[in-house]
Design a protein around this motif. Structure first.
Motif, PDB file in Angstrom:
ATOM      1  N   LEU A 150       0.822  -1.208   0.000  1.00  0.00           N
ATOM      2  CA  LEU A 150       0.000   0.000   0.000  1.00  0.00           C
ATOM      3  C   LEU A 150       0.858   1.262   0.000  1.00  0.00           C
ATOM      4  CD1 LEU A 150      -2.763  -1.073   2.571  1.00  0.00           C
ATOM      5  CD2 LEU A 150      -2.978  -0.924   0.080  1.00  0.00           C
ATOM      6  N   VAL A 151       1.992   1.217   0.722  1.00  0.00           N
ATOM      7  CA  VAL A 151       2.879   2.382   0.782  1.00  0.00           C
ATOM      8  C   VAL A 151       3.693   2.517  -0.500  1.00  0.00           C
ATOM      9  CG1 VAL A 151       4.921   3.324   1.931  1.00  0.00           C
ATOM     10  CG2 VAL A 151       3.024   2.445   3.295  1.00  0.00           C
ATOM     11  N   SER A 152       4.278   1.411  -0.972  1.00  0.00           N
ATOM     12  CA  SER A 152       5.157   1.465  -2.149  1.00  0.00           C
ATOM     13  C   SER A 152       4.415   1.930  -3.391  1.00  0.00           C
ATOM     14  CB  SER A 152       5.790   0.093  -2.393  1.00  0.00           C
ATOM     15  OG  SER A 152       6.648  -0.254  -1.329  1.00  0.00           O
ATOM     16  N   PHE A 153       3.169   1.459  -3.559  1.00  0.00           N
ATOM     17  CA  PHE A 153       2.389   1.826  -4.751  1.00  0.00           C
ATOM     18  C   PHE A 153       1.433   2.988  -4.494  1.00  0.00           C
ATOM     19  CE2 PHE A 153       3.655  -2.597  -5.471  1.00  0.00           C
ATOM     20  CZ  PHE A 153       4.173  -2.512  -6.759  1.00  0.00           C
ATOM     21  N   ASP A 154       1.574   3.601  -3.306  1.00  0.00           N
ATOM     22  CA  ASP A 154       0.779   4.775  -2.955  1.00  0.00           C
ATOM     23  C   ASP A 154      -0.714   4.528  -3.165  1.00  0.00           C
ATOM     24  OD1 ASP A 154       0.479   7.317  -1.977  1.00  0.00           O
ATOM     25  OD2 ASP A 154       0.750   8.317  -3.928  1.00  0.00           O
ATOM     26  N   LEU A 155      -1.184   3.382  -2.681  1.00  0.00           N
ATOM     27  CA  LEU A 155      -2.582   3.006  -2.862  1.00  0.00           C
ATOM     28  C   LEU A 155      -3.480   3.561  -1.759  1.00  0.00           C
ATOM     29  CD1 LEU A 155      -2.058  -0.748  -3.864  1.00  0.00           C
ATOM     30  CD2 LEU A 155      -2.439   1.211  -5.372  1.00  0.00           C
ATOM     31  N   MET A 156      -2.898   3.848  -0.591  1.00  0.00           N
ATOM     32  CA  MET A 156      -3.676   4.365   0.530  1.00  0.00           C
ATOM     33  C   MET A 156      -2.847   5.351   1.336  1.00  0.00           C
ATOM     34  SD  MET A 156      -5.884   1.429   2.489  1.00  0.00           S
ATOM     35  CE  MET A 156      -7.316   0.660   1.755  1.00  0.00           C
ATOM     36  N   SER A 157      -3.517   6.309   1.919  1.00  0.00           N
ATOM     37  CA  SER A 157      -2.848   7.191   2.875  1.00  0.00           C
ATOM     38  C   SER A 157      -2.710   6.446   4.205  1.00  0.00           C
ATOM     39  CB  SER A 157      -3.663   8.469   3.074  1.00  0.00           C
ATOM     40  OG  SER A 157      -4.914   8.158   3.695  1.00  0.00           O
ATOM     41  N   TYR A 158      -1.869   6.983   5.085  1.00  0.00           N
ATOM     42  CA  TYR A 158      -1.699   6.369   6.397  1.00  0.00           C
ATOM     43  C   TYR A 158      -3.020   6.336   7.176  1.00  0.00           C
ATOM     44  CZ  TYR A 158       3.413   6.357   5.988  1.00  0.00           C
ATOM     45  OH  TYR A 158       4.702   6.106   5.608  1.00  0.00           O
ATOM     46  N   ASN A 159      -3.817   7.382   7.068  1.00  0.00           N
ATOM     47  CA  ASN A 159      -5.095   7.418   7.776  1.00  0.00           C
ATOM     48  C   ASN A 159      -6.039   6.319   7.282  1.00  0.00           C
ATOM     49  OD1 ASN A 159      -4.839   9.473   9.707  1.00  0.00           O
ATOM     50  ND2 ASN A 159      -5.154  11.064   8.167  1.00  0.00           N
ATOM     51  N   ASN A 160      -6.092   6.111   5.979  1.00  0.00           N
ATOM     52  CA  ASN A 160      -6.944   5.055   5.431  1.00  0.00           C
ATOM     53  C   ASN A 160      -6.424   3.670   5.805  1.00  0.00           C
ATOM     54  OD1 ASN A 160      -8.725   6.862   4.263  1.00  0.00           O
ATOM     55  ND2 ASN A 160      -7.661   6.896   2.291  1.00  0.00           N
ATOM     56  N   MET A 161      -5.092   3.540   5.899  1.00  0.00           N
ATOM     57  CA  MET A 161      -4.532   2.259   6.350  1.00  0.00           C
ATOM     58  C   MET A 161      -4.922   1.979   7.794  1.00  0.00           C
ATOM     59  SD  MET A 161      -0.763   2.458   4.564  1.00  0.00           S
ATOM     60  CE  MET A 161      -0.089   1.058   5.466  1.00  0.00           C
ATOM     61  N   MET A 162      -5.045   3.033   8.602  1.00  0.00           N
ATOM     62  CA  MET A 162      -5.505   2.857   9.980  1.00  0.00           C
ATOM     63  C   MET A 162      -6.949   2.372  10.017  1.00  0.00           C
ATOM     64  SD  MET A 162      -3.190   3.279  12.242  1.00  0.00           S
ATOM     65  CE  MET A 162      -4.449   2.979  13.463  1.00  0.00           C
TER      66      MET A 162
END
Length: 487
Positions: free
Chosen positions: A169-181
């Protein structure tokens, strides 16, 4: 025919629910979803980024120390409550505390709020005792080791899946940190709902022991059973016995037993059992290493992301914390698994092994501390984690060799409590802003030196053990030679 098929299906479901597989399956599902945390490898960039705007000093010296203090303060009460409440309520409570922790981490921002979040996470960690103790109360001893291995493996799988998912999710910029939470909160919710379906145990290790009459009745049932029925498993027999004697009678007996056996008596029993276990010098030495090494390992794992952020700030670099955590977990598991196939006389070579590999772990920590290359830092962390997993597995094997399952659970708890006490002392003196409040490089220099001391002590002890064993062999050979010449 449909009614007959329906009755057969219901009977099959009832037998499955009464067997050891049902609670093990539910607990494994809970263990998996409670450990899938895509955000965990990226917690420091999240806290120090634009979402929370905390400084390195606030995170390192004010927020993170609260977890250690919280863990220590609630560990003993949670342990007693776990046994008194018979495990399931504490497992559900752990899921609820994890849900609260994730919610606070997502929507709150201030330092006091993050400290409160760390307090709840300390409660989550302390409640881990209920996760593995639960199996002991509902699974026959013959199946306990297998069920425990399933639960541990599923937890490792959960951590690995979470780390890999977070990295993607981070490497491909699929989600922001907030959405990952929010995604992590979804997994946590599934875990909480799953825990509700766990069957309620009828006994525990201390407060709710089996009544002597019940034990005798089970023994009589086993005696009258055929060999094939005996192999069928004690869980089904226990269900049959409870149906015959009646649930009300069983609950009354357990209530009377629980009231009679007060908290003071339980603590006295724990003290006596502990003294008996640690009267073995060999077990004592392995336990000392377990406690001191686990303390250093926990400190390293807790603060390593702060070190990574120092070596390579996440704003200037696509971080690979998730991938590193996944690789270290898998390699650590493979190392621990492989040691089971190694034929070594650990009673002779074990302490020297502890010293030697602890020295390698110290070297890995020094390398991580003083390098300016993030990839070298990552590599040192993977090596350090694999070495610890290797040694802790050997220690567990050696300690478990001469203990019953109840005693092993007790020693496991005491060793980890000792590690936590040491960890609290180090945190309050070295990390906490009210103590020395050292920076991350100074902290890791102390951790590396700490493992150097462990390596020196156990290497010297190991050399002495080998010398003593060799001297004993030479003495026996000399006695045999004297006997031959005398004849």
């Amino acid at each position: 025919m449909k009614e007959v098929d329906g009755q057969q299906n219901m009977e099959t479901v009832r037998k499955w629910r009464a067997s050891w597989r049902y609670p093990t399956t539910i607990l494994c599902i809970y263990g998996f979803f409670s450990t899938v945390k895509p955000m965990e490898p990226f917690l420091i960039p999240y806290l120090m980024g634009s979402d929370k705007n905390l400084t390195a000093e606030q995170v390192n010296n004010q927020v993170f120390p609260v977890w250690t203090y919280s863990y220590l303060s609630v560990l003993v009460p949670v342990f007693l409550l776990t046994d008194w409440l018979r495990y399931k309520p504490v497992v559900v409570f752990q899921g609820a505390a994890l849900f609260i922790t994730t919610t606070m981490l997502r929507w709150l921002t201030s330092v006091p709020a993050m400290q409160a979040m760390q307090f709840f996470y300390g409660v989550v960690t302390a409640s881990e005792v209920a996760y593995f103790s639960y199996i002991y109360s509902v699974v026959d001893l013959k199946k306990y080791r297998k069920a425990t291995s399933y639960c541990r493996s599923v937890q490792l799988l959960g951590y690995t899946v979470g780390s890999v998912l977070g990295q993607l999710l981070v490497s491909f910029d699929l989600m922001s940190y907030n959405n990952m939470m929010v995604l992590t909160l979804g997994f946590t919710s599934i875990a909480l709902l799953t825990s509700i379906f766990l069957p309620m145990p009828r006994r525990s290790m201390f407060f709710h022991r089996k009544h002597p009459g019940q034990k005798a009745e089970e023994a009589a049932e086993c005696t009258m059973a055929s060999p094939g029925e005996v192999k069928g498993g004690n869980m089904e027999k226990r269900g049959q016995i409870e149906e015959k004697t009646g649930k009300d009678d069983t609950e009354d007996l357990e209530r009377e037993s629980a009231v009679a056996q007060t908290c003071g008596k339980v603590l006295l029993q724990v003290w006596r059992d502990s003294r008996q276990c640690y009267s073995s010098r060999q077990l004592l030495y392995w336990s000392v290493w377990w406690a001191v090494a686990t303390c250093g390992y926990n400190q390293t794992v807790n603060y390593v992301q702060v070190l990574w952020e120092h070596v390579q700030p996440s704003q200037n670099f696509t971080i690979y914390n998730g991938a590193v955590e996944a690789v270290s977990n898998l390699m650590g598991a493979a190392t621990a698994y492989g040691i089971g196939f190694t034929e070594v006389r650990w009673e002779q070579w074990g302490e020297l092994t502890l010293g030697g590999f602890s020295g390698l772990g110290s070297a890995a920590l020094f390398l991580m501390t003083f390098t300016s290359n993030i990839w070298i830092c990552y590599t040192g962390y993977v090596a350090f984690k694999c070495l610890y997993m290797l040694l802790i597995t050997i220690a567990m094997y050696q300690i478990a060799a001469d203990l019953t399952m109840e005693r092993y659970a007790l020693v496991f708890g005491v060793n980890n409590f000792g590690a936590l006490v040491l960890q609290t002392i180090i945190t309050s003196v070295v990390v906490d802003s009210r103590g020395l409040g050292l920076g991350i490089i100074s902290q890791f220099t102390i951790y590396a030196s700490y493992f150097s001391v462990i390596a020196a002590v156990f290497s010297l002890r190991g050399l002495y053990t080998i010398w003593r064993v060799q001297r004993s062999k030479d003495s026996k050979k000399l006695q045999i030679t004297d006997c031959i010449h005398h004849k």
